[in-house]
Design a protein around this motif. Structure first.
Motif, PDB file in Angstrom:
ATOM      1  N   GLY A   1     -44.102  41.951  77.663  1.00  0.00           N
ATOM      2  CA  GLY A   1     -42.811  42.093  76.989  1.00  0.00           C
ATOM      3  C   GLY A   1     -42.915  42.166  75.477  1.00  0.00           C
ATOM      4  N   ASP A   2     -43.905  41.504  74.880  1.00  0.00           N
ATOM      5  CA  ASP A   2     -44.036  41.536  73.418  1.00  0.00           C
ATOM      6  C   ASP A   2     -44.367  42.930  72.910  1.00  0.00           C
ATOM      7  N   SER A   3     -45.095  43.680  73.729  1.00  0.00           N
ATOM      8  CA  SER A   3     -45.503  45.028  73.305  1.00  0.00           C
ATOM      9  C   SER A   3     -44.541  46.111  73.776  1.00  0.00           C
ATOM     10  N   PHE A   4     -43.898  45.886  74.929  1.00  0.00           N
ATOM     11  CA  PHE A   4     -43.048  46.950  75.479  1.00  0.00           C
ATOM     12  C   PHE A   4     -41.577  46.563  75.568  1.00  0.00           C
ATOM     13  N   ASP A   5     -41.245  45.609  76.428  1.00  0.00           N
ATOM     14  CA  ASP A   5     -39.835  45.346  76.757  1.00  0.00           C
ATOM     15  C   ASP A   5     -39.010  44.934  75.535  1.00  0.00           C
ATOM     16  N   ILE A   6     -39.481  43.945  74.788  1.00  0.00           N
ATOM     17  CA  ILE A   6     -38.682  43.432  73.672  1.00  0.00           C
ATOM     18  C   ILE A   6     -38.533  44.468  72.555  1.00  0.00           C
ATOM     19  N   PRO A   7     -39.615  45.121  72.087  1.00  0.00           N
ATOM     20  CA  PRO A   7     -39.432  46.164  71.069  1.00  0.00           C
ATOM     21  C   PRO A   7     -38.539  47.309  71.554  1.00  0.00           C
TER      22      PRO A   7
ATOM     23  N   ILE B   1     -37.605  45.257  82.319  1.00  0.00           N
ATOM     24  CA  ILE B   1     -36.731  46.410  82.127  1.00  0.00           C
ATOM     25  C   ILE B   1     -37.327  47.638  82.800  1.00  0.00           C
ATOM     26  N   GLU B   2     -36.456  48.563  83.156  1.00  0.00           N
ATOM     27  CA  GLU B   2     -36.866  49.870  83.656  1.00  0.00           C
ATOM     28  C   GLU B   2     -36.297  50.910  82.710  1.00  0.00           C
ATOM     29  N   THR B   3     -37.124  51.864  82.317  1.00  0.00           N
ATOM     30  CA  THR B   3     -36.720  52.856  81.316  1.00  0.00           C
ATOM     31  C   THR B   3     -36.988  54.268  81.838  1.00  0.00           C
ATOM     32  N   THR B   4     -36.391  55.236  81.175  1.00  0.00           N
ATOM     33  CA  THR B   4     -36.586  56.634  81.575  1.00  0.00           C
ATOM     34  C   THR B   4     -37.849  57.240  80.977  1.00  0.00           C
ATOM     35  N   GLY B   5     -38.616  56.451  80.242  1.00  0.00           N
ATOM     36  CA  GLY B   5     -39.861  56.916  79.634  1.00  0.00           C
ATOM     37  C   GLY B   5     -40.408  55.858  78.699  1.00  0.00           C
ATOM     38  N   LEU B   6     -41.433  56.201  77.967  1.00  0.00           N
ATOM     39  CA  LEU B   6     -42.126  55.230  77.126  1.00  0.00           C
ATOM     40  C   LEU B   6     -41.676  55.245  75.668  1.00  0.00           C
ATOM     41  N   SER B   7     -40.920  56.253  75.263  1.00  0.00           N
ATOM     42  CA  SER B   7     -40.507  56.372  73.862  1.00  0.00           C
ATOM     43  C   SER B   7     -39.222  55.582  73.602  1.00  0.00           C
ATOM     44  N   ARG B   8     -39.275  54.657  72.658  1.00  0.00           N
ATOM     45  CA  ARG B   8     -38.080  53.894  72.287  1.00  0.00           C
ATOM     46  C   ARG B   8     -37.061  54.769  71.586  1.00  0.00           C
ATOM     47  N   ASP B   9     -37.525  55.842  70.985  1.00  0.00           N
ATOM     48  CA  ASP B   9     -36.613  56.723  70.231  1.00  0.00           C
ATOM     49  C   ASP B   9     -35.875  57.702  71.127  1.00  0.00           C
ATOM     50  N   TYR B  10     -36.522  58.163  72.185  1.00  0.00           N
ATOM     51  CA  TYR B  10     -35.955  59.270  72.954  1.00  0.00           C
ATOM     52  C   TYR B  10     -35.607  58.916  74.401  1.00  0.00           C
ATOM     53  N   HIS B  11     -36.061  57.757  74.863  1.00  0.00           N
ATOM     54  CA  HIS B  11     -35.769  57.386  76.246  1.00  0.00           C
ATOM     55  C   HIS B  11     -34.821  56.196  76.294  1.00  0.00           C
TER      56      HIS B  11
END
Length: 328
Positions: free
Chosen positions: A90-96, A28-38
């Motif tokens: 993915g276990d630490s970043f993508d999936i969560p 995945i590509e995201t706009t930042g590292l925060s799952r809540d705000y990005h």
């Protein structure tokens, strides 16, 4: 939302131990590292086509942040029939991250079994000589040389610009970054093969041949504890308790080997865990296979975070054979 499909010609020079027919690589590509705000703005899925052995890449791209929910739901729908999802961290970043963003829109995702190659390498890093586990470093270790023109952070800035002007040039650059990461991910399965082979002891002199697979190596106090599985099954489980080691082959095809070890200083700055094979083994172990010059009869098992798996495998094989013929 854009859904882009590419056919890749990916040729593997090895037979993966993880069957590729029912797995899907993703990133995945995201706009930042925060799952809540990005947000998630791009998801790439790569899978093997069973019929012609080509590979299909599906990229789900959000033209606007408001399309995040659509690409997330499309992703969940497309991966539901795969047995395993394969990722790098993915276990630490993508999936969560995906789960958190879905929850924001009122959806839940019961993901399929995950194979996180980064997590697997981290757990076994002491068995390979690699400076770090950054994706580019791992690729280079496998002989994969590629030029990464953009970082993930740079892609975020490009995506923000794209949202404002819908430039085809920016879109192509963003997609290429995701394309490159996924194109080489199947090759990382070679490290899984190499490490599983490193942890396997094949005893061809036994009748029938015996395979012992090491699952865990632990240094506990003055003991080296090795656990794993073996095949084929024995009709009668067996165990031996000796002054400097114990060996247990149970009825569930699991084995446990505990060996007494000592600390020794190899130099002023190198402290090692060693085994004195004169106390635990017969004369079949001839040479220490670590890079150190040790006295006769001494095997170096660990220095710092480095484990010398060949010496450990030699002990496993030697002690197994010592008692194999007397197991009745």
């Amino acid at each position: 939302m854009k859904l882009l499909k590419s056919i890749m010609d990916i040729r593997l020079d090895f037979n993966p131990l993880i069957p590729i027919d029912d797995i899907c690589f993703f990133d995945i590509e995201t706009t930042g590292l925060s799952r809540d705000y990005h947000n998630v703005y791009l998801i790439g899925l790569l899978f093997n086509n069973k019929t012609n052995n080509s590979w299909t890449l599906i990229q789900l791209f959000a033209d606007y942040i408001e399309e995040e929910e659509r690409i997330l739901l499309e992703f969940v729908d497309r991966v539901k029939d795969f047995q395993k999802l394969v990722s790098y961290n993915g276990d630490s970043f993508d999936i969560p991250f995906v789960k958190k963003r879905l929850h924001k829109y009122g959806h839940n995702w019961e993901n399929v079994e995950s194979v996180d190659l980064y997590k697997y390498l981290r757990e076994n890093k002491s068995l390979i000589d690699i400076p770090n586990l950054k994706l580019k470093t791992v690729e280079k270790y496998l002989g994969i040389e590629r030029i990464d023109f953009l970082t993930g952070k740079e892609c975020i800035n490009l995506y923000k610009s794209y949202v404002n002007n819908n430039s085809d040039h920016l879109l192509k650059a963003i997609l290429q970054h995701n394309y490159d990461d996924l194109q080489y991910m199947p090759h990382l399965l070679k490290l899984y093969n190499l490490l599983e082979d490193e942890k396997t002891v094949r005893i061809e002199s036994a009748d029938p041949n015996v395979i012992l697979h090491i699952d865990n190596i632990a240094f506990i106090g003055n003991n080296l504890v090795i656990t794993g599985k073996y095949e084929p099954s024995f009709s009668i489980p067996w165990m031996y308790y000796q002054p400097f080691y114990t060996i247990n082959m149970n009825s569930e095809n699991a084995f446990n080997l505990t060996v007494e070890i000592k600390k020794a200083r190899l130099s002023d700055d190198i402290l090692a865990d060693i085994a004195d094979i004169r106390l635990i083994a017969n004369n079949n172990i001839k040479t220490d296979l670590s890079p150190y010059d040790t006295p006769k009869g001494i095997l170096v098992l660990r220095t710092g975070n480095n484990i010398y798996i060949k010496n450990i495998k030699a002990i496993v094989e030697n002690l197994f054979l010592t008692h194999y013929n007397n197991r009745q």
